[in-house]
Each structure stands twice: as C-alpha cells, then as structure tokens.
Design a protein around this motif. Structure first.
Motif, PDB file in Angstrom:
ATOM      1  N   TRP A 159      -9.198   7.657  39.357  1.00 20.14           N
ATOM      2  CA  TRP A 159      -9.828   8.539  40.353  1.00 20.14           C
ATOM      3  C   TRP A 159      -9.080   8.474  41.672  1.00 20.14           C
ATOM      4  O   TRP A 159      -8.916   9.504  42.348  1.00 20.14           O
ATOM      5  N   VAL A 176      -7.575  11.651  43.654  1.00 25.99           N
ATOM      6  CA  VAL A 176      -7.977  11.938  45.032  1.00 25.99           C
ATOM      7  C   VAL A 176      -6.757  11.981  45.951  1.00 25.99           C
ATOM      8  O   VAL A 176      -6.585  12.910  46.753  1.00 25.99           O
ATOM      9  N   TRP A 189     -13.674  12.388  44.640  1.00 27.33           N
ATOM     10  CA  TRP A 189     -13.102  13.412  43.764  1.00 27.33           C
ATOM     11  C   TRP A 189     -14.126  14.504  43.455  1.00 27.33           C
ATOM     12  O   TRP A 189     -13.827  15.702  43.541  1.00 27.33           O
TER      13      TRP A 189
END
Length: 487
Positions: free
Chosen positions: A53, A57, A399
C-alpha cells in the motif's frame, strides 16, 4: 584477478541441445519450480499489505505531484525531509495498478519473484550443477521466500537485479571479462528501486577487492547516489541500515531465532559450511565470500534470508553436484515423463496466473474492508480531525481515501520516525504498561488490528465517550466524542 579463479572447477561446457532434449533433462526441476510457484500464486490473496500500500500511495504521489522532498502525508513527521529512495519502484507499482488493477500488481510480483528463482536455477545449471542437486536445494530456498519476503512490495523488483549482479560477478571470478562492468548501471537502476541495493554494492566492492579493480571498489558507492536525490541518500541509508531502533523494535529487522519457519535457513548455512569444508575448490574465492556475506546478512536480520536463499540456489548446487557425483542418465521413458510433467506443471502455473489476473481488486483486499475505510473518512471529515491507525492500515487508508492525507498519525515509512516514536508504536498494544493511553490522546478516530492491538482496544472501548463504530475482518474502528478528545 581472483586468486582462486584458476583452481575452481571448470564450468561444464555443453553444446546447444534441442528444446525437447533440454526439457527432458531438466523436466523435474521445471516441474518442481512450477509447483512451488503455483502454490505462491494461490497465496497471492492478502499479499498486498503495508509495504505494498505504501508503494501504491507513494507512486500516486509522484505521478500527481512529482518527486516528494518533504513529508505531507502524516502528522508525526509533517514537514520532515522525505528522501524517497524507492521512487522508481513505487512509480512502477502505481503504473501496474493503472494498467491492470491490484491483480496485475500481484501477478507482476509473482512473475518477478519467480523469474529471479528461475534465473538462479539457470545460473546454477550453467555452472555445471546437476538437476538432482538443484532439486535437493529448491524446497528450502523457496521456503525462505515464503517465510521472509512473500509480499508484493518494491523489493519484488530487486530480486532479478540481485541474481544478475551475482551472476556477473561470479562469472567474472572464473573468467575475468569487461562484461563485469555491467553491474554498475544495474546498481544505478536498482538504487532507485529498493534499498537492498546496498547488498549488491557490497558484493561488487568485494569482487573489486579480489580482482584488484579500483573501478569496482570506488564506483559502486557512487552508483548508489545515481538518483534525483543525490547526496541526500547518504542520510537515508544511515537512517535505515544503521538504525538500531529497527533491530530492537521491528520484527523483520531482528536476528532470526531457530524455529520451524527459520530452520531451513540454518540448515542451508550448515550444509554450505559442510560442503565448503569438503569441496571448496569447486567455488572461486569470491563465490565463497558471497555465500559468507549473504549468510551473514541473514544472521543479522530476518528480512535478509531471501538474499541468502537466492545466492545459495545459484552457488551451492555446484558444490553438491561434486559431492554427489555424476547423475545417472534417465531412461528414455522416464525422461519423456519428466518433460510431460514439466509442460503440465507450467501450464497449470500459467492458468492460475491468468485466473488471478481476472480477479477484482476486492479479492486482494480481504483483510482491508473498503466499507471500513469509508467509515473512517466520514468520521474524520472535519478539517482538524486526527486519525491514529496502526502500520497495517495507515497506507491502505491513504490509498482508499486520499482525503485522509495529513490527518493520519504515521504510516509504514518508519525511517521518518524518531526512536521515541518507534517505541510508542512498539509499546502500543502491550498487555502491561502499553503506551496506548498516551499515544492515542488527542485522536478522534482509532483504526486498530483486532489481533495485535486487542489489549489497547479493550482499554479504549472502556473509556467514557468512546464507541466501537466498525469491526470486520480484524479491522476495529473506535470513535471518540469531542469532549474526550484532549488536544
């Protein structure tokens, strides 16, 4: 020149074989590889986690705002200098997502990782290792991948460069060639993808010392700085590689202890030492030092065992082949059966990969319920709202809900945190004397993991004015009333 280059056993030189003959010869190796790789593909659900993640991001940040230089995503490190060493790997991850969603990210991770293992096998076979020797080592080496690094993250992009660098260096130690200098652009590329390039640079310097090459000694550190961040990377590497707090508080940075999951690492180290004691002349001096260096890295931190696994798969089979002796030639019928098994196993691997590519994003977010992220965003809608989420959920929340930018306490970029901040995270969920009360003070919304933070969750839920607003798949969201939210 490597002083042991001439004394090392010669690499077997084989003429070109028809494809069918090669398939028969290496059928069991390919079939075994495909079985292990298929098992990993089946386990791709849940393998996009905190570091994955973070990569997505950060990749989105770069695509929309350019290279970051100061922290703006979280509260604890707000305004601090952010040297995003992995910027290229993160941008690649985000590009994969734009093309094919989380499915393509996960499958690309499997292909890159499996490709590195296949390349290590090919390197071992090119050195004259027998299929039997490779088969003997393959299960332990794959197990160390499962245990140490089977998550989709920017490190996935570093496995192939590691295998390529080690192959170039090891080949040069047997027969010096200008081709070895290809490691320098490889290091420069790798240095913009993942911090493990420091290991690659150390191996190149090691080869430079044994080769007595000033270029291979002096240029690798400079290749690490071939980045838009330049000299700013020096402090980044200091904060990550030499940060004692990581080893004390972050699990994967701690030294491995003997147990079920780590036993193959210790067994491989013992086997390597035994084989080197009996057949060390099969390997050059550099190859022996490379095994020692990667094993030492594994003893230093659990996250490093995967590099030893890749080095062992490339170098140890030649030693084992010498110890086991010539491999009996397979009967024609058995050879054809091996080839059939290889084709069938590879076909199954291909079908599983294609099926995974067709999965929706929700398949990979089983432990990350989108409804929970939406609930957190709604609770934190006020401009001054603050959210405390643990490492598991922080970047995923960013995210899913970009509006949480600048409202979260911290995320997985632990190198941006001080030792005291890391200690607060480490102590948060402890049953006795945990820091959850002081750490959570001043936060409106808390997003915690029901498995690891259960003591903190129990205490927070008992507070007047606190209420449980969401709980699913381990994700627990607690909201506080303004009267309890002391700034």
């Amino acid at each position: 020149m490597d002083s042991r280059a001439e004394s090392a056993a010669p690499v077997a030189v084989r003429g070109a074989l028809p494809f069918a003959a090669r398939l028969e010869r290496d059928g069991l190796v390919l079939a075994s590889f495909a079985v292990f790789a298929s098992a990993l593909v089946l386990r791709l659900v849940g393998q996009v986690n905190a570091d994955g993640w973070l990569a997505l991001v950060a990749g989105r940040e770069i695509a929309r705002h350019g290279l970051p230089h100061h922290e703006a995503l979280t509260l604890w490190s707000h305004g601090a200098q952010w040297v995003d060493q992995q910027w290229l790997g993160q941008l690649a991850f985000y590009g994969l997502y734009l093309v094919g969603g989380l499915a393509l990210v996960a499958v690309a991770h499997a292909v890159l990782t499996g490709g590195a293992y296949l390349a290590a096998i090919a390197a071992a076979r090119a050195r004259g290792a027998s299929p039997r020797a490779v088969l003997f080592l393959l299960p332990a080496c794959f197990w160390l991948l499962i245990f140490g690094s089977w998550q989709a993250r920017t490190q996935s992009l570093a496995y192939l460069p590691f295998v390529a660098v080690l192959w170039l260096l090891a080949s040069d130690s047997r027969r010096p060639s200008p081709r070895v200098y290809l490691v320098l652009p490889l290091l420069a590329l790798w240095g913009n993808v993942h911090g493990s390039v420091a290991l690659g640079a150390a191996l190149v310097v090691l080869r430079g010392l044994t080769r007595r090459s000033a270029a291979l000694v002096l240029l690798p550190p400079l290749a690490l700085l071939a980045s838009p961040y330049g000299l700013g990377l020096v402090d980044y590497y200091r904060k990550t590689l030499l940060n004692p707090a990581f080893g004390a508080m972050v699990n994967e940075w701690q030294a491995p202890t003997i147990g079920l999951t780590t036993f193959p690492f210790f067994a491989l180290v013992v086997l390597a030492a035994w084989l080197l004691g009996r057949r060390r002349r099969v390997l050059t001096g550099f190859e022996q030092l490379a095994l020692l260096a990667t094993a030492g890295g594994g003893f230093f931190a659990e996250r490093n065992v995967v590099w030893f696994a890749l080095a062992a798969l490339q170098l140890l089979p030649a030693l084992l082949t010498e110890e086991l002796g010539p491999e009996p030639k397979a009967e024609p019928r058995a050879a054809r059966l091996n080839a059939t098994l290889a084709v069938a196993s590879l076909a199954v691997l291909g079908l599983l990969s294609v099926r995974t590519l067709a999965r929706p994003d929700s398949f990979f977010e089983h432990d990350y319920p989108a409804a929970g992220a939406a609930r957190v965003a709604a609770l934190a809608a006020r401009p001054d709202a603050r959210v405390l989420a643990n490492v598991k959920y922080a970047d995923w929340l960013l995210w899913q809900e970009p509006g949480l930018r600048g409202k979260l306490a911290y995320d997985a970029r632990l190198e941006l945190l001080s030792r005291s901040e890391l200690l607060r995270i480490y102590d948060f969920g402890l049953p006795f004397g945990g820091s959850w009360r002081s750490t959570s003070r001043g936060y409106d919304v808390l997003v915690l993991d029901g498995s690891n933070d259960r003591f903190a969750i129990r205490g927070l839920r008992a507070e007047p004015g606190s209420r449980l607003v969401y709980e699913r798949n381990g994700m627990t969201v607690i909201a506080r009333s303004p009267s309890r939210n002391e700034r």
